[in-house]
Design a protein around this motif. Structure first.
Motif, PDB file in Angstrom:
ATOM      1  N   MET A   4     -15.039 -21.001 -15.066  1.00 57.98           N
ATOM      2  CA  MET A   4     -14.696 -20.477 -13.751  1.00 57.98           C
ATOM      3  C   MET A   4     -15.446 -19.182 -13.499  1.00 57.98           C
ATOM      4  O   MET A   4     -15.959 -18.941 -12.413  1.00 57.98           O
ATOM      5  CB  MET A   4     -13.163 -20.244 -13.693  1.00 57.98           C
ATOM      6  CG  MET A   4     -12.666 -19.754 -12.382  1.00 57.98           C
ATOM      7  SD  MET A   4     -12.190 -18.006 -12.255  1.00 57.98           S
ATOM      8  CE  MET A   4     -12.530 -17.292 -13.779  1.00 57.98           C
ATOM      9  N   VAL A  32     -11.752 -20.946 -18.330  1.00 63.74           N
ATOM     10  CA  VAL A  32     -11.845 -19.647 -17.677  1.00 63.74           C
ATOM     11  C   VAL A  32     -13.285 -19.147 -17.726  1.00 63.74           C
ATOM     12  O   VAL A  32     -13.788 -18.574 -16.764  1.00 63.74           O
ATOM     13  CB  VAL A  32     -10.899 -18.630 -18.349  1.00 63.74           C
ATOM     14  CG1 VAL A  32     -10.773 -17.394 -17.496  1.00 63.74           C
ATOM     15  CG2 VAL A  32      -9.533 -19.244 -18.543  1.00 63.74           C
ATOM     16  N   ALA A  51     -10.098 -13.483  -6.866  1.00 64.01           N
ATOM     17  CA  ALA A  51      -9.909 -14.827  -7.427  1.00 64.01           C
ATOM     18  C   ALA A  51      -9.977 -14.786  -8.946  1.00 64.01           C
ATOM     19  O   ALA A  51      -9.156 -15.385  -9.637  1.00 64.01           O
ATOM     20  CB  ALA A  51     -10.954 -15.783  -6.871  1.00 64.01           C
ATOM     21  N   THR A  70      -3.840 -18.928  -7.010  1.00 62.12           N
ATOM     22  CA  THR A  70      -5.058 -18.232  -6.585  1.00 62.12           C
ATOM     23  C   THR A  70      -5.367 -18.524  -5.130  1.00 62.12           C
ATOM     24  O   THR A  70      -5.654 -17.626  -4.343  1.00 62.12           O
ATOM     25  CB  THR A  70      -6.244 -18.648  -7.477  1.00 62.12           C
ATOM     26  OG1 THR A  70      -5.879 -18.419  -8.831  1.00 62.12           O
ATOM     27  CG2 THR A  70      -7.472 -17.844  -7.134  1.00 62.12           C
ATOM     28  N   PHE A 115      -6.841 -15.738 -11.236  1.00 65.62           N
ATOM     29  CA  PHE A 115      -7.036 -16.881 -12.116  1.00 65.62           C
ATOM     30  C   PHE A 115      -6.697 -16.495 -13.559  1.00 65.62           C
ATOM     31  O   PHE A 115      -5.916 -17.164 -14.228  1.00 65.62           O
ATOM     32  CB  PHE A 115      -8.491 -17.346 -12.015  1.00 65.62           C
ATOM     33  CG  PHE A 115      -8.736 -18.679 -12.642  1.00 65.62           C
ATOM     34  CD1 PHE A 115      -8.920 -18.807 -14.015  1.00 65.62           C
ATOM     35  CD2 PHE A 115      -8.785 -19.815 -11.851  1.00 65.62           C
ATOM     36  CE1 PHE A 115      -9.143 -20.037 -14.583  1.00 65.62           C
ATOM     37  CE2 PHE A 115      -9.015 -21.059 -12.423  1.00 65.62           C
ATOM     38  CZ  PHE A 115      -9.192 -21.167 -13.788  1.00 65.62           C
ATOM     39  N   TRP A 153      -3.516 -17.801 -15.683  1.00 70.14           N
ATOM     40  CA  TRP A 153      -3.905 -18.635 -16.827  1.00 70.14           C
ATOM     41  C   TRP A 153      -3.294 -18.094 -18.114  1.00 70.14           C
ATOM     42  O   TRP A 153      -2.822 -18.847 -18.962  1.00 70.14           O
ATOM     43  CB  TRP A 153      -5.422 -18.665 -16.925  1.00 70.14           C
ATOM     44  CG  TRP A 153      -5.934 -19.668 -17.868  1.00 70.14           C
ATOM     45  CD1 TRP A 153      -6.245 -19.495 -19.185  1.00 70.14           C
ATOM     46  CD2 TRP A 153      -6.205 -21.054 -17.596  1.00 70.14           C
ATOM     47  NE1 TRP A 153      -6.679 -20.673 -19.738  1.00 70.14           N
ATOM     48  CE2 TRP A 153      -6.674 -21.637 -18.786  1.00 70.14           C
ATOM     49  CE3 TRP A 153      -6.095 -21.843 -16.451  1.00 70.14           C
ATOM     50  CZ2 TRP A 153      -7.034 -22.976 -18.878  1.00 70.14           C
ATOM     51  CZ3 TRP A 153      -6.456 -23.175 -16.549  1.00 70.14           C
ATOM     52  CH2 TRP A 153      -6.918 -23.724 -17.748  1.00 70.14           C
ATOM     53  N   THR A 202      -2.539 -22.339 -11.654  1.00 63.10           N
ATOM     54  CA  THR A 202      -3.573 -21.342 -11.415  1.00 63.10           C
ATOM     55  C   THR A 202      -4.263 -21.563 -10.075  1.00 63.10           C
ATOM     56  O   THR A 202      -4.424 -20.629  -9.285  1.00 63.10           O
ATOM     57  CB  THR A 202      -4.611 -21.387 -12.543  1.00 63.10           C
ATOM     58  OG1 THR A 202      -3.918 -21.283 -13.787  1.00 63.10           O
ATOM     59  CG2 THR A 202      -5.582 -20.256 -12.422  1.00 63.10           C
ATOM     60  N   LEU A 203      -4.635 -22.802  -9.790  1.00 62.35           N
ATOM     61  CA  LEU A 203      -5.347 -23.053  -8.544  1.00 62.35           C
ATOM     62  C   LEU A 203      -4.463 -22.766  -7.331  1.00 62.35           C
ATOM     63  O   LEU A 203      -4.905 -22.146  -6.362  1.00 62.35           O
ATOM     64  CB  LEU A 203      -5.846 -24.505  -8.503  1.00 62.35           C
ATOM     65  CG  LEU A 203      -7.001 -24.793  -9.457  1.00 62.35           C
ATOM     66  CD1 LEU A 203      -7.400 -26.253  -9.401  1.00 62.35           C
ATOM     67  CD2 LEU A 203      -8.198 -23.917  -9.119  1.00 62.35           C
TER      68      LEU A 203
END
Lengths: 272, 421, 309
Positions: A253, A250, A195, A79, A199, A203, A75-76
């Motif tokens: 985030m 999530v 983002a 993104t 994400f 995810w 994910t990181l």
């Protein structure tokens, strides 16, 4: 705004929020039941003997920690890459004029409409030929260059007045300088939105990991959750517990990014 | 000093050599299985195989049951490095053969003199165009499970090994009681289409199969029975209820609220291990599958074969062959039997292991046997298409949204169209 | 050739303020390159291959057979395709406007308060971030015809024969729509919020001075200033709704029968169950052209109703 008005607004919003969250509350409740109790009617919201150990079981029965780490990594990286390359491309499509611009942009937008299932197999064969099947990098390559990101950011950049960039150019900045010092800071809300979208998409992505990841050490959370559905039964309580654990980062985030793009808007000096 | 030095360095070098040799001499085969993590029988099978074959290392690719067909298709078509895979269902099996993914086995069998008769004719059933493509390692028959306590409470005799389907319906009605969330259902019908089609296949006794592509009227009696049980007797949970609440035969039966379940022998191992783990305390028994009164051979059961096959693209076919042979051997069968999985090889020794497992209901070995076995769905081209169409119309019939005749008509019409594509 | 160039120029005319920032092709490519390389290899080429596949019949393994337009001619006699097409259009027609209206309404309400904003925003966002598998299981249970909470509630309200939802051919599509709208309004609310917060407050102050009431402010300040956001939202919603898939796959498998079969689910089925990869590609491209036509239409109208500052 009058108090009655304010109260009505709050009531409406809270009712709406209750509807939004109701299924999630059911999930929480189901996650501490035994499998047999999960679908019993009438719904018992707080079970008599809560199975808190379900939350430990999920880490024991499957390699949840590895899946978690893989998902965070994927994910990181996706993104980050996506934000980086999309913002560059969006700048070109919104602030630079060149002959092929419209055609290329149409090409980008057009491909958004093509469903993943169609390009799935050709994509897979390309990935396989570069030796990346069964690797998280395969997913990175496929998902980091999304035309959607370019579209979203281009729309936002379009609404940044050209006067600002003209002024900066007069001050001696080249395009790259304008991009980094004028456009990007102003675009924080849009960047945060992209983002969030990326994400959440990565995810929760199921089909992508299903196709490209085979070895257990590479799998992601969504694949892991499905492991509780075996051929002969499904342990719904554990599925719910795993889903709850999956949703927590999530939420974190989102809380983090919320603050960020609110600040970004407050700081934006366009409106004057 | 010098002596020790020389000695220890020779020792060290030889250890290193041995290590590299053994590693170098090892071949790794990749085996695709479903639900590997939850299946101790596979773990033991692989460990035993590796012990007997130290030069072969087995790496498992674990896929969840739901996605097995799709994922395997993608892996095989994408040319991924796989050597062995378990075959989950006949439509999948037929598909893979038509796509040339399975290594033909006639030569291997001849060369090694493999005795295929130990599989009670099942290996012949899955031959295509005279060629063998897989070795069976497990089979499952469809039998009847029942909850003794519910029958005791209702004062009804337990199901016998010689019941007809109408008698099944009567018993279900007799033990149904209560209402709403306290209801005890006489039986639970898993929403799969096989629940209904099996009854039709039984009646035909092999004269026709689901793959015939033209005539499906033989499905009618099964549907009539189930519709009456759902809507007249109300002795089974209505189909719509079952699908939306994700009801599953295992949890339903284990909840103690269902009198009988018609399902495969794979449920035996599950019931045993669940009871040991304290997830239920149902007092259960098994009986042979019910039959139709006018059948020539009433002692017939529906059977499913689960074989293993070799990827035609594998470059380690010899090692792969060794593995699938082992899985289908009597020794492999005993490992499966130990863990409550009914193997393909059903010699007396193997069955003894199976029925002597702790928790297996007493005096019930007879329920596992049948004079005649019919495949639920035979391997056939277009099997995937046919079963997909039947599944769709099955839903509509069971929900009583279309009449049985209309549903069967639709099945025949749609299959006709698809086969003429 | 010239008229096509004009056509594109008209669609993409960016702003009224005249001179562009820079007319440098080289700079443009420098900016574009990182994204474009990835896009080209992993999206564009596969799309091209998939396009080629429209004209063949192929089951992944046996040799391809070129069949010209046969896949397309078959498609229009294919009853299941027509059902899927109808269902997809229905899904779009209902879910897109409802999502837009509800999320805009929520964004406006949320924008009016200060205390508890973060908490409420997060609550609304939770459906969007929860995995589809878990959500589908839960909603199926909620939709249960005789025991589920939704129908219990309806019965208590006096409805005698509540719908069968996902267990009924008449209601399955609607059930999917309701769940889909529920799941996505959080996300679009966030987008509208970003848009709303970008509207300069002095515009509202000026309107108040001019004596405008709430409705007038909404109609003459909010809506017009929101048009770039609305444009984006409408495009993404339209494209997204034509591609609806996961919820159908997990909740109903296109059923009961084929009543909730949609285009992408049908494509997936044709590719993986029926092994007709050429045909699946052909259907996908029909879908693509429909969406492209709608998108071009939207872009053409963009100029007429979208205001960029």
């Amino acid at each position: 705004m009058s108090t009655t008005k304010k109260i009505t607004v709050y009531i409406l919003l809270l009712l709406g929020a209750a509807v939004m969250v109701f299924p999630f509350v059911w999930m929480l409740s189901a996650s501490i039941k035994t499998n047999i109790q999960v679908f019993e009617y009438p719904i018992q919201w707080i079970p008599d003997n809560p199975q808190w150990q379900n939350y430990i079981e999920i880490w024991k029965q499957i390699d949840f920690l590895t899946y978690y780490k893989n998902t965070i990594f994927l994910t990181l990286v996706v993104t980050g890459l996506s934000l980086f390359t999309s913002s560059l491309a969006a700048y070109a499509f919104s602030k630079i004029e060149f002959p092929e611009r419209n055609l290329l942009f149409l090409l980008y937008i057009g491909t958004i409409a093509v469903p993943f299932q169609v390009i799935m197999i050709p994509q897979f064969m390309i990935i396989r030929n570069i030796g990346l099947s069964d690797s998280l990098w395969a997913l990175v390559l496929i998902q980091a260059f999304t035309p959607f990101g370019v579209f979203l950011l281009r729309q936002f950049f379009m609404s940044i007045p050209n006067e600002l960039s003209e002024a900066a150019r007069i001050d001696g900045l080249n395009d790259f300088g304008i991009f980094t010092q004028i456009v990007l800071p102003l675009a924080k809300p849009a960047l945060a939105t992209l983002a969030i979208f990326q994400f959440v998409f990565v995810w929760n992505d199921y089909l992508g990991p299903l196709i490209y990841l085979s070895s257990d050490s590479n799998k992601t959370i969504q694949l892991g959750i499905m492991k509780f559905m075996t051929q002969y039964s499904s342990d719904y309580a554990l599925i719910m517990a795993a889903s709850v654990v999956a949703v927590v980062p999530v939420i974190i985030m989102f809380l983090f990014l919320q603050k960020y793009f609110v600040e970004g808007i407050a700081m934006s000096g366009i409106k004057s | 000093m010098k002596k020790t030095f020389v000695f220890s360095s020779i020792f060290l070098v030889s250890i290193l050599l041995l290590a590299t040799l053994s590693v170098a001499a090892q071949t790794t085969i990749r085996v695709v299985l479903w639900d590997y993590e939850m299946s101790p029988e596979y773990h033991e099978l692989i460990n035993t195989f590796e012990e007997k074959n130290p030069d072969i290392d087995v790496e498992v690719v674990d896929v969840t049951s739901q996605d097995y067909g799709d994922k395997l298709t993608v892996m095989l078509s994408g040319g991924e490095d796989l050597d062995v895979f378990a075959v989950k269902d006949m439509p999948g099996y037929s598909n893979f053969i038509s796509m040339n993914h399975l290594e033909p086995l006639n030569d291997y069998i001849e060369r090694d003199n493999l005795d295929t008769s130990i599989y009670s004719g099942l290996m012949e059933e899955i031959k295509i165009d005279g060629e063998y493509y897989a070795i069976p390692f497990r089979t499952d028959n469809w039998i009847l499970f029942y909850n003794k306590d519910i029958f005791d409470a209702a004062g009804v005799e337990y199901p016998t090994n010689d019941m007809t389907w109408p008698e099944f319906r009567e018993k279900a009605a007799a033990v149904t009681s209560g209402s709403g969330s306290d209801k005890t259902y006489g039986a639970f019908i898993q929403p799969w289409m096989s629940l209904a089609t099996n009854l039709g296949v039984l009646k035909e006794e092999g004269a026709t199969t689901l793959a015939n592509g033209e005539d499906y009227d033989f499905l009618k009696p099964g549907y009539e029975l189930y519709l009456k049980m759902q809507y007249e007797d109300e002795s089974v949970m209505p189909y719509g209820e079952a699908t939306t609440s994700s009801a599953h035969y295992r949890t339903q039966f284990e909840s103690g609220k269902v009198g009988m379940v018609y399902i495969g022998t794979w449920n035996i191992g599950a019931l045993i291990s669940d009871k040991k783990a304290g997830r239920h305390d149902v007092n259960w028994g098994i009986a042979k599958s019910p039959h139709w009164a006018d059948m020539e051979e009433p002692d017939t059961a529906i059977s499913i074969v689960t074989p293993m096959a070799i990827n035609s693209n594998s470059d380690k076919k010899e090692e792969a062959w060794k593995f699938i042979k082992f899985a289908g051997s009597e020794e492999g069968a005993k490992i499966f039997a130990k863990h409550g999985v009914l193997p393909a090889v059903k010699t007396k020794d193997v069955l003894d292991v199976y029925t002597s497992a702790d928790g297996f209901p007493e005096n019930s070995a007879a329920a596992l046997e049948a004079k005649k076995l019919l495949l639920e769905f035979p391997p056939a081209p277009n099997a995937g298409v046919i079963s997909s169409i039947i599944q769709e119309e099955h839903e509509l019939i069971m929900l009583d949204e279309v009449s049985i005749d209309e549903g069967i008509d639709n099945i025949e019409r749609r299959i006709d169209m698809e086969l003429n594509w | 050739m010239k008229s096509i160039k004009n056509f594109f120029n008209n669609i993409f005319k960016s702003s009224d303020s005249g001179a562009m920032v820079s007319k440098n092709r080289k700079t443009a490519y420098f900016f574009l390159l990182p994204n474009f390389i990835g896009f080209f290899i992993f999206t564009l080429i596969p799309v091209a291959i998939a396009f080629f596949l429209c004209f063949v019949r192929w089951d992944f393994s046996n040799p391809m057979r070129f069949v010209g337009l046969k896949n397309f001619t078959y498609m229009f006699t294919d009853q299941t395709f027509l059902i899927a097409l109808k269902n997809t259009f229905f899904f779009t027609l209902v879910s897109v406007p409802s999502t837009m209206i509800i999320s805009l309404g929520l964004a406006i309400l949320l924008n009016k308060i200060i205390k508890g904003v973060k908490f409420l925003r997060t609550m609304y966002f939770i459906p969007y971030i929860t995995s589809m598998v878990a959500v589908a299981i839960v909603w199926n249970m909620l939709y249960s015809p005789s025991m589920g909470p939704i129908n219990n509630f309806l019965r208590n309200m006096g409805v005698n024969n509540p719908p069968g939802w996902t267990a009924s051919t008449d209601w399955s599509m609607i059930a999917i729509i309701i769940m889909s709208v529920w799941k996505q309004i959080g996300y679009y609310m966030v987008i509208y919020l970003a848009g709303l917060q970008g509207i300069p407050s002095h515009l509202y102050e000026a309107a108040t001075i001019d004596g405008a009431n709430s409705w007038q402010k909404f109609r003459y300040v909010t809506l017009p200033m929101l048009t770039p956001t609305t444009f984006f939202v409408s495009i993404m919603l339209l494209i997204g709704s034509f591609k609806v898939f996961t919820q159908v796959m997990v909740m109903t498998s296109g059923g009961p029968g084929r009543s909730s079969n949609v285009l992408v689910y049908y494509i997936y089925n044709q590719a993986f169950v029926y092994n007709r990869f050429g045909y699946a590609s052909a259907i996908a491209f029909v879908l693509f052209f429909i969406v492209l036509a709608i998108t071009i239409f939207q872009f053409k109208k963009e100029e007429k109703w979208v205001n960029y500052t």
